[in-house]
Design a protein around this motif. Structure first.
Motif, short mmCIF file in Angstrom:
data_model
loop_
_atom_site.label_atom_id
_atom_site.label_comp_id
_atom_site.label_asym_id
_atom_site.label_seq_id
_atom_site.Cartn_x
_atom_site.Cartn_y
_atom_site.Cartn_z
N PRO A 25 0.85 -1.20 -0.02
CA PRO A 25 0.05 0.01 -0.09
C PRO A 25 0.56 1.43 0.09
N VAL A 26 1.88 1.18 0.50
CA VAL A 26 2.67 2.43 0.67
C VAL A 26 3.28 2.73 -0.67
N LEU A 27 3.91 1.69 -1.32
CA LEU A 27 4.47 1.88 -2.64
C LEU A 27 3.26 2.33 -3.60
N LEU A 28 2.09 1.51 -3.65
CA LEU A 28 0.94 2.14 -4.34
C LEU A 28 0.70 3.79 -4.11
N ALA A 29 0.50 4.10 -3.06
CA ALA A 29 0.39 5.28 -2.54
C ALA A 29 1.47 6.43 -3.33
N VAL A 30 2.49 5.95 -3.09
CA VAL A 30 3.66 6.71 -3.41
C VAL A 30 3.88 6.76 -5.04
N ALA A 31 3.34 5.72 -5.69
CA ALA A 31 3.34 5.65 -7.21
C ALA A 31 2.35 6.60 -7.86
N LEU A 32 1.12 6.70 -7.05
CA LEU A 32 -0.03 7.47 -7.49
C LEU A 32 0.10 8.80 -7.29
N GLY A 35 2.80 9.84 -9.74
CA GLY A 35 1.92 9.88 -11.18
C GLY A 35 1.22 10.94 -11.23
N SER A 36 0.60 11.65 -10.13
CA SER A 36 -0.53 12.74 -10.24
C SER A 36 0.33 13.85 -10.56
N TYR A 37 1.58 13.97 -10.53
CA TYR A 37 2.43 15.08 -10.77
C TYR A 37 2.54 15.16 -12.32
N ALA A 49 -5.73 10.89 -8.42
CA ALA A 49 -4.75 9.67 -8.42
C ALA A 49 -3.89 9.92 -6.99
N ALA A 50 -3.71 10.99 -6.65
CA ALA A 50 -2.88 11.39 -5.32
C ALA A 50 -3.72 11.18 -4.14
#
Length: 210
Positions: A25-32, A35-37, A49-50
């Motif tokens: 979940p941490v990696l997914l949250a960071v990726a999103l 990605g939002s940027y 997405a963020a």
């Protein structure tokens, strides 16, 4: 813990599942969030997405916090559920054996599987992905020992009081000896050396002789 404590009950240990379950979940949250940027945080609704990443992580973290194993001086409680509530209890006096095992990854990150064998018809209870499994196992074992000692002492005191009430004519010096013998009998029963029937017969013979 949402399960209410009984009178005289105290918590000895609260433990959770391994922190490794939060890595995904941490990696997914960071990726999103990252990605939002690139999507465009405001111009192209990248903020969605963020927010989604943060919500996913917070839900997973909150679920991790309420999925716990608790050892008290009376029982072991397996509690789970974020919006719902699940709780399963294993009384200390019904637990026959506690064991744990770890995979290679479990030894590296200190998590593993704990198995509790009880006298209940359901048999063994398994706890998976437990953080510090040895600590949980050792705490249960120590709590069992203290609980049995307390039971033995209480049993001896109750029987000594009963003897004192019903044998007032007998010499008072006999009462401590009877209490000691009763304590030994009860300890043998708790260790499994005597069945309930054998214990009751031996206790009756002891009381008759005194």
């Amino acid at each position: 813990m949402r399960t209410p404590l009984q009178k005289g009950e105290k918590i000895l240990l609260v433990t959770y599942s391994s922190w490794t379950s939060l890595v995904g979940p941490v990696l997914l949250a960071v990726a999103l969030v990252v990605g939002s940027y690139f999507i465009g945080f405001l111009n192209h609704y990248g903020w969605i997405a963020a927010v989604a990443g943060l919500v996913i992580f917070l839900i997973r973290y909150a679920t991790w916090k309420v999925n716990i194993w608790v050892v008290t001086n009376y029982r072991v409680i397996d509690e789970a559920g974020l919006l719902t509530h699940y709780a399963k209890e294993s009384p200390l006096d019904k637990i026959n054996n506690v064991s744990y095992d770890q995979t290679i990854a479990g030894r590296l990150f200190n998590f593993g599987h704990v198995e509790i064998q009880t006298a209940a018809e359901t048999g063994a209870t398994d706890y998976y992905n437990v953080n510090h499994p040895k600590r949980l196992k050792d705490t249960i074992t120590a709590a069992q020992s203290e609980y049995k000692n307390l039971q033995v002492t209480n049993q001896a005191q109750q029987m000594a009081a009963a003897i004192s009430a019903h044998t007032r004519a007998a010499p008072a010096s006999n009462i401590p000896n009877v209490a000691l013998e009763l304590e030994k009998l009860f300890e043998l029963k708790m260790k499994g050396a005597l069945s309930e029937e054998e214990y009751n017969r031996a206790k009756a013979r002891l009381l008759d002789h005194h």
